[in-house]
Scaffold this motif. Structure first.
Motif, PDB file in Angstrom:
ATOM      1  N   HIS A  86       0.815  -1.211   0.000  1.00 37.26           N
ATOM      2  CA  HIS A  86       0.000   0.000   0.000  1.00 37.26           C
ATOM      3  C   HIS A  86       0.856   1.272   0.000  1.00 37.26           C
ATOM      4  N   GLU A  87       2.164   1.140   0.160  1.00 38.81           N
ATOM      5  CA  GLU A  87       3.068   2.293   0.218  1.00 38.81           C
ATOM      6  C   GLU A  87       3.949   2.436  -1.018  1.00 38.81           C
ATOM      7  N   ARG A  95       0.700  -6.846  -9.394  1.00 40.51           N
ATOM      8  CA  ARG A  95      -0.614  -6.587  -8.795  1.00 40.51           C
ATOM      9  C   ARG A  95      -1.575  -7.729  -9.120  1.00 40.51           C
TER      10      ARG A  95
END
Length: 109
Positions: A86-87, A95
């Protein structure tokens, strides 16, 4: 492929600029172009489409991690490997793999 990307970008209201260096461009020439893009505040992301021979740590890490839409810099890959997805930017392939694994885990529960 470039034409498809251009059309999709236009539909989404994005502006794409395709920079094409000669195939014989050396590492320094590629890095110089990346550094120019890093400094351009109008550019929010960069997808590198370079030959396999040009994929060096020096070239990949010349790109600012914030503009690395493929997630190939050491910073983005490191965050991904540590589980901080998420960073960071994650490549579309990575993905997709993550989503498949997550769905696989859900279906096995």
């Amino acid at each position: 492929m470039q034409e498809v990307n251009q059309n999709l970008a236009e539909e989404a209201g994005l502006n794409i600029t395709h920079i094409c260096l000669p195939p014989e461009s050396g590492e320094d020439e590629i890095i110089d172009e990346i550094l120019k893009i890093n400094e351009d505040t109008r550019v929010h992301g960069l997808a590198l489409q370079i030959s396999e021979n040009s994929f060096s740590n020096k070239v990949l890490n010349a790109l600012q991690p914030e503009k690395d839409v493929d997630g190939v810099t050491d910073v983005n890959l490191g965050k991904l490997v540590r589980g901080d997805a998420h960073e960071c930017f994650i490549s579309p392939v990575a993905r997709a793999v993550i989503e498949l694994l997550e769905k696989s885990e859900l279906s096995q529960s």
